[in-house]
Design an enzyme around this catalytic site. Structure first.
Site: not given
Length: 423
Positions: A10-12, A97
């Site tokens: 996960s990345c944001d 991402e």
């Protein structure tokens, strides 16, 4: 199968533009969530002039170099060439991402999405120009190869958020195909899923033909990139990303009109939403927040943690100026026989921890072992960060004009100050 590892990935990434920002600036932010023990380093690469015919060795692929490359500052997994996120001397920021789409992922080595981040920053003097560089290279070389420093391949496609002083772009890919959306005001976030619907500003010339030929789109009516290219049954990690995406969107809505660097730092530290990750397999390995004033006379300020878990890290400011002081404390060691560069790759492991990472790691252990002492240390670190923010806010507001030498030493001095609290 490659790319189907059950561990969360996960990345944001966030961007806010006027009128959602408190000041006339574009603000960019990203959490880079990576395998738990992976080390992220912060690297400054000066501008350079290259000879005709020069090549550049990316993580796996060697490609043609351009005549001039811009100065960049990168937050990157220490084993590879590219970057999870970074900025250049022209006030361009890019972050990526991982996504999985209807186009199959490729274990064959090509450009990583993280390579495209660095290539866009080195070659683009605006967000749009960086995006155009990235899609041209994507179409020519493709994306592929393992994104993790382990023998079992971990492969994904990429989405990107790009920003400069004037605007932002979301770029989303599926194999060599892509769509891009320009953002001129308000705010936007991306989180491990396709998010561009019918609001497509630019696209691969063969995108719709590809979708039609595969039976994913009838050829009639509106064309939504996310609907057409998203998997009908998404991996668990992408399903989980939907909740983070909506939580991030809601946090942006709540702060609209008042967003500052501090706002984004708080969002990146938010564990309840899952934006700040600390799980058995993955965690937030590094974080970045950048303030890009619309006034070109005011310098851009980029904050990096260079350590895992932003909720227990310090955002330290970096400004592009001449004569920047090297910061070896956030550079990982190099290895003559690097297992990431030998074929077959990743057959052994090496200790890539830099000095700040090691000391920060010891501090995290103290926080977990002795809550009272840990809380005292955390408050001290927050105070250190606050001092840096106050100084940078004064710079951005024009109330102080620091000497170029002070700015050249700024990131070094902040790293040194943090390390003193760990001894």
């Amino acid at each position: 199968m490659a790319g189907q590892d059950p561990a969360p990935s996960s990345c944001d990434c966030f961007v806010a533009l006027p009128p959602h920002t408190a000041a006339p600036a574009v603000i960019f932010a990203k959490n880079a969530d990576r395998p738990r023990d992976e080390v992220q380093e912060v690297v400054y690469v000066p501008a350079a002039v290259h000879r005709p015919g020069d090549k550049v060795q990316c993580t796996y692929l060697e490609i043609e170099q351009v005549e001039r490359t811009h100065a960049v500052v990168l937050s990157r997994p220490a084993w590879l060439w590219g970057a999870e996120m970074g900025a250049n001397e022209h006030g361009v920021c890019v972050g990526n991402e991982g996504v999985w789409t209807r186009e199959p992922v490729a274990e064959d080595e090509a450009l990583l999405g993280m390579d495209l981040v660095r290539l866009g920053l080195e070659r683009g003097s605006s967000a749009r120009e960086a995006m155009e560089v990235m899609v041209e290279l994507l179409e020519r070389y493709g994306q592929g190869g393992s994104c993790k420093e382990e023998p079992v391949p971990f492969v994904y496609h990429n989405t990107f958020l790009l920003a400069d002083r004037a605007e932002a772009w979301v770029l989303e890919t599926a194999g060599r195909y892509w769509a891009a959306q320009r953002i001129r005001e308000g705010s936007r976030n991306i989180s491990n899923q396709l998010s561009i619907g019918t609001e497509i500003t630019a696209e691969h010339a063969g995108l719709r033909q590809r979708a039609h030929s595969q039976g994913w789109w009838s050829g009639d009516g509106e064309f939504s990139f996310a609907e057409v290219f998203s998997l009908s049954h998404q991996p668990p990690r992408m399903e989980a990303a939907k909740a983070r995406y909506h939580a991030g969107k809601e946090l942006l809505r709540q702060h609209a009109g008042h967003i500052t660097a501090e706002t984004f730092m708080a969002i990146l530290r938010d564990k309840a939403s899952g934006i700040c990750v600390d799980s058995e397999g993955f965690r937030t390995a590094g974080s970045m927040v950048s303030v890009l004033p619309q006034d070109p006379a005011v310098p851009c300020v980029h904050f990096f943690t260079a350590t895992p878990d932003p909720s227990r890290s310090v955002f330290k400011p970096f400004v592009f100026v001449a004569g920047l002081k090297p910061v070896p404390q956030v550079r990982s060691p190099t290895f003559h026989d690097d297992p990431a560069k030998q074929i077959p790759r990743f057959q052994s492991t090496v200790d890539r921890r830099h000095e700040l990472y090691r000391r920060h790691q010891a501090a995290l252990e103290l926080m977990e072992r002795d809550q009272e002492q840990g809380q005292k240390l955390l408050l001290t670190l927050r105070d250190l960060e606050k001092q840096g923010l106050e100084g940078m806010n004064a710079l951005l507001e024009g109330t102080v004009t620091p000497h170029p030498e002070e700015l050249a030493d700024l990131f070094f001095d902040c790293v040194e100050a943090e390390m003193k609290f760990y001894t």
